[in-house]
Write an enzyme that holds these catalytic residues in place. Structure first.
Site, PDB file in Angstrom:
ATOM      1  N   LYS A   1     -11.638  -2.808   1.319  1.00  0.00           N
ATOM      2  CA  LYS A   1     -12.558  -3.919   0.772  1.00  0.00           C
ATOM      3  C   LYS A   1     -12.093  -3.617  -0.331  1.00  0.00           C
ATOM      4  O   LYS A   1     -12.788  -4.447  -1.444  1.00  0.00           O
ATOM      5  CB  LYS A   1     -14.016  -3.445   1.543  1.00  0.00           C
ATOM      6  CG  LYS A   1     -14.895  -2.737   1.015  1.00  0.00           C
ATOM      7  CD  LYS A   1     -15.527  -1.763  -0.673  1.00  0.00           C
ATOM      8  CE  LYS A   1     -16.210  -0.564  -0.127  1.00  0.00           C
ATOM      9  NZ  LYS A   1     -14.841   0.520  -0.550  1.00  0.00           N
TER      10      LYS A   1
ATOM     11  N   GLY B   1     -18.393   1.727   3.314  1.00  0.00           N
ATOM     12  CA  GLY B   1     -19.219   1.485   4.666  1.00  0.00           C
ATOM     13  C   GLY B   1     -19.383   2.775   5.193  1.00  0.00           C
ATOM     14  O   GLY B   1     -20.609   2.921   5.894  1.00  0.00           O
ATOM     15  N   ASN B   2     -18.498   3.973   4.362  1.00  0.00           N
ATOM     16  CA  ASN B   2     -19.202   5.224   4.623  1.00  0.00           C
ATOM     17  C   ASN B   2     -20.217   5.671   3.907  1.00  0.00           C
ATOM     18  O   ASN B   2     -21.059   6.898   4.293  1.00  0.00           O
ATOM     19  CB  ASN B   2     -18.104   6.604   4.517  1.00  0.00           C
ATOM     20  CG  ASN B   2     -16.448   6.871   6.029  1.00  0.00           C
ATOM     21  OD1 ASN B   2     -18.040   6.653   6.728  1.00  0.00           O
ATOM     22  ND2 ASN B   2     -15.418   6.457   5.625  1.00  0.00           N
TER      23      ASN B   2
ATOM     24  N   LYS C   1      -5.397   1.403   9.169  1.00  0.00           N
ATOM     25  CA  LYS C   1      -7.204   1.793   8.337  1.00  0.00           C
ATOM     26  C   LYS C   1      -8.362   2.135   9.581  1.00  0.00           C
ATOM     27  O   LYS C   1      -8.255   1.524  10.246  1.00  0.00           O
ATOM     28  CB  LYS C   1      -8.155  -0.325   8.122  1.00  0.00           C
ATOM     29  CG  LYS C   1      -8.857  -0.144   7.902  1.00  0.00           C
ATOM     30  CD  LYS C   1      -9.413  -0.106   6.404  1.00  0.00           C
ATOM     31  CE  LYS C   1     -11.009   0.421   5.995  1.00  0.00           C
ATOM     32  NZ  LYS C   1     -10.679   0.899   5.139  1.00  0.00           N
TER      33      LYS C   1
ATOM     34  N   LYS D   1      -8.489   2.742  -2.904  1.00  0.00           N
ATOM     35  CA  LYS D   1      -9.766   2.798  -4.003  1.00  0.00           C
ATOM     36  C   LYS D   1      -9.237   2.563  -5.552  1.00  0.00           C
ATOM     37  O   LYS D   1      -8.825   2.051  -6.525  1.00  0.00           O
ATOM     38  CB  LYS D   1     -10.688   3.864  -4.160  1.00  0.00           C
ATOM     39  CG  LYS D   1     -11.488   3.616  -3.244  1.00  0.00           C
ATOM     40  CD  LYS D   1     -12.897   4.821  -2.974  1.00  0.00           C
ATOM     41  CE  LYS D   1     -13.144   5.029  -1.555  1.00  0.00           C
ATOM     42  NZ  LYS D   1     -13.200   3.360  -0.296  1.00  0.00           N
TER      43      LYS D   1
HETATM   44  N1  LIG Z   1      -8.615  12.635  -4.245  1.00  0.00           N
HETATM   45  C1  LIG Z   1     -10.284  12.401  -3.760  1.00  0.00           C
HETATM   46  N2  LIG Z   1     -10.726  12.418  -4.397  1.00  0.00           N
HETATM   47  C2  LIG Z   1     -11.711  12.521  -4.136  1.00  0.00           C
HETATM   48  N3  LIG Z   1     -12.768  12.267  -2.789  1.00  0.00           N
HETATM   49  C3  LIG Z   1     -10.888  12.084  -2.149  1.00  0.00           C
HETATM   50  C4  LIG Z   1      -9.929  12.144  -2.345  1.00  0.00           C
HETATM   51  N4  LIG Z   1      -9.787  12.256  -1.588  1.00  0.00           N
HETATM   52  C5  LIG Z   1      -9.629  11.703   0.395  1.00  0.00           C
HETATM   53  N5  LIG Z   1     -11.263  11.933  -0.544  1.00  0.00           N
HETATM   54  C6  LIG Z   1     -12.430  11.355   0.222  1.00  0.00           C
HETATM   55  O1  LIG Z   1     -12.247   9.854   0.339  1.00  0.00           O
HETATM   56  C7  LIG Z   1     -13.682   9.262   0.685  1.00  0.00           C
HETATM   57  C8  LIG Z   1     -13.451   7.937   0.585  1.00  0.00           C
HETATM   58  O2  LIG Z   1     -13.348   7.299   1.077  1.00  0.00           O
HETATM   59  P1  LIG Z   1     -13.431   6.491   2.737  1.00  0.00           P
HETATM   60  O3  LIG Z   1     -14.767   6.887   2.852  1.00  0.00           O
HETATM   61  O4  LIG Z   1     -13.229   6.929   3.370  1.00  0.00           O
HETATM   62  O5  LIG Z   1     -14.343   5.109   1.808  1.00  0.00           O
HETATM   63  P2  LIG Z   1     -15.874   4.273   1.830  1.00  0.00           P
HETATM   64  O6  LIG Z   1     -16.464   4.987   1.207  1.00  0.00           O
HETATM   65  O7  LIG Z   1     -14.952   3.101   0.654  1.00  0.00           O
HETATM   66  O8  LIG Z   1     -15.481   4.140   3.424  1.00  0.00           O
HETATM   67  C9  LIG Z   1     -14.586  10.403  -0.377  1.00  0.00           C
HETATM   68  O9  LIG Z   1     -15.665  10.283  -0.095  1.00  0.00           O
HETATM   69  C10 LIG Z   1     -14.028  11.954  -0.147  1.00  0.00           C
HETATM   70  O10 LIG Z   1     -13.988  12.674   1.189  1.00  0.00           O
HETATM   71  N1  LIG Z   2     -13.377  -2.413   5.419  1.00  0.00           N
HETATM   72  C1  LIG Z   2     -13.538  -1.613   4.273  1.00  0.00           C
HETATM   73  O1  LIG Z   2     -12.552  -1.175   3.678  1.00  0.00           O
HETATM   74  O2  LIG Z   2     -14.491  -0.521   5.026  1.00  0.00           O
HETATM   75  P1  LIG Z   2     -14.852   0.950   4.916  1.00  0.00           P
HETATM   76  O3  LIG Z   2     -14.841   0.599   2.522  1.00  0.00           O
HETATM   77  O4  LIG Z   2     -15.769   1.106   5.007  1.00  0.00           O
HETATM   78  O5  LIG Z   2     -13.556   1.689   5.146  1.00  0.00           O
END
Ligand SMILES: Nc1ncnc2c1ncn2[C@@H]1O[C@H](COP(=O)(O)OP(=O)(O)O)[C@@H](O)[C@H]1O
Ligand SMILES: NC(=O)OP(=O)(O)O
Length: 319
Positions: A217, A11-12, A131, A279
């Site tokens: 997700k 989502g981010n 979350k 993840k």
């Molecule tokens: N060990 C790691 N290696 C790489 N990224 C990391 C790590 N720990 C935390 N991150 C951060 O976590 C982010 C991914 O989580 P998040 O943004 O919540 O996921 P999503 O893309 O599913 O929304 C990465 O973009 C980075 O900023």
């Molecule tokens: N639902 C969920 O996990 O969303 P993000 O991947 O955006 O964190």
């Protein structure tokens, strides 16, 4: 048909400016990802797409709260906000993929499945929200908001700021899995379990009802991967590679790591809860089941990652 690959879009990775992006900005980010997915389809991969909604579901919830505060409008429950993001983001991905396929003369149809995911009412995560949703705030902003809304809980999110958190129960079953399988077998590129799926619980009368939560997700995607027997799981997020010592001067990006090495890094605490840890845990779960490879990368690197030239690849030892 080619190898079955699930691509989970973070989502981010669809939001660049902490929620100040317009719907059109998000569509542009979706279109960029669609180009990379179309590349994979052209390489004869059989692609299923899932996506997150962390930022978007938080924005929706906040809009509903502000409409209540300012105009006295009835609030939209969190579970309905999840359903709204599933439809809204699914629509954008479906349209972007359909247009990209048509532009390239790829003969593939696309369908989005509104997906309910069963969770347990007794899941301990309902009592311990983890979350992160919505925008990132500074500590000062978070403290101010906490004064106004004492029931809100904030966490620090991977050095990016403070975010509100909501309960995130573990997915148990995907109610529409047979519909998803039928569409894959019929040759569709399927978009499913958006936002981790709409959380539902089974009642004593054996019916289902929605419950306020946001399922991770990555966990939902790994469950779907298991249920449809996918070979490769790709998780796209904001970084091109997973790192150890993330954000520290000795940060190191990982290219190929075995399941055993990954478990070791988890034990050493390299992956924070609420961002990278889910993840990695979802990846390990997938590898324990039917998975042959997990790739974690950013959407731009998808095409190179699938041929081993980008991303972090989690593989079984001896490969
Ligand atoms: N060990 C790691 N290696 C790489 N990224 C990391 C790590 N720990 C935390 N991150 C951060 O976590 C982010 C991914 O989580 P998040 O943004 O919540 O996921 P999503 O893309 O599913 O929304 C990465 O973009 C980075 O900023
Ligand atoms: N639902 C969920 O996990 O969303 P993000 O991947 O955006 O964190």
């Amino acid at each position: 048909m080619g190898k079955l690959v699930i691509v989970a879009i973070g989502g981010n990775s669809l939001v660049k400016d902490n929620g100040l992006d317009s719907v059109q900005d998000q569509y542009e980010a979706v279109c960029d990802t669609a180009v990379n997915i179309a590349d994979m389809v052209e390489q004869d991969f059989n692609v299923v797409v899932t996506h997150g909604n962390g930022p978007q579901v938080g924005f929706g919830l906040r809009r509903s709260e502000i409409a209540g505060e300012v105009a006295g409008m009835p609030s939209v429950p969190l579970v309905n906000c999840v359903a709204d993001t599933q439809g809204g983001i699914g629509y954008q991905i479906q349209q972007a993929l359909t247009n990209e396929f048509s532009k390239r003369g790829i003969n593939k149809k696309v369908a989005t499945v509104i997906t309910q995911v069963e969770v347990s009412i007794d899941d301990p995560n309902f009592k311990n929200p983890t979350k992160p949703v919505g925008s990132f705030f500074t500590l000062e902003q978070a403290e101010l908001m906490k004064k106004e809304h004492p029931d809100w809980i904030f966490i620090e999110d991977s050095g990016r700021g403070y975010r509100r958190v909501v309960p995130s129960p573990k997915p148990i079953d995907i109610l529409e899995k047979d519909a998803i399988k039928s569409l894959i077998d019929a040759g569709y590129v399927v978009i499913a379990i958006g936002g981790g799926g709409i959380p539902v619980v089974k009642t004593e009368e054996n019916t289902y009802e929605g419950i306020d939560a946001v399922i991770d997700k990555d966990f939902a995607t790994s469950l779907l991967a298991e249920q449809i027997n996918a070979e490769i799981l790709i998780i796209t997020t904001g970084v091109s590679r997973v790192c150890i010592n993330f954000g520290k001067p000795n940060q190191k990006a990982l290219e190929n790591i075995t399941v055993e090495e990954t478990k070791q890094y988890v034990e050493e605490g390299h992956f924070p809860a609420g961002s990278m840890l889910p993840k990695i845990e979802a990846s390990l779960h997938f590898m324990k089941k039917n998975g042959s490879r997990v790739i974690i990368t950013d959407p731009e690197s998808l095409k190179d990652a699938i041929i081993g030239k980008a991303g972090t690849h989690i593989i079984k030892s001896g490969h």
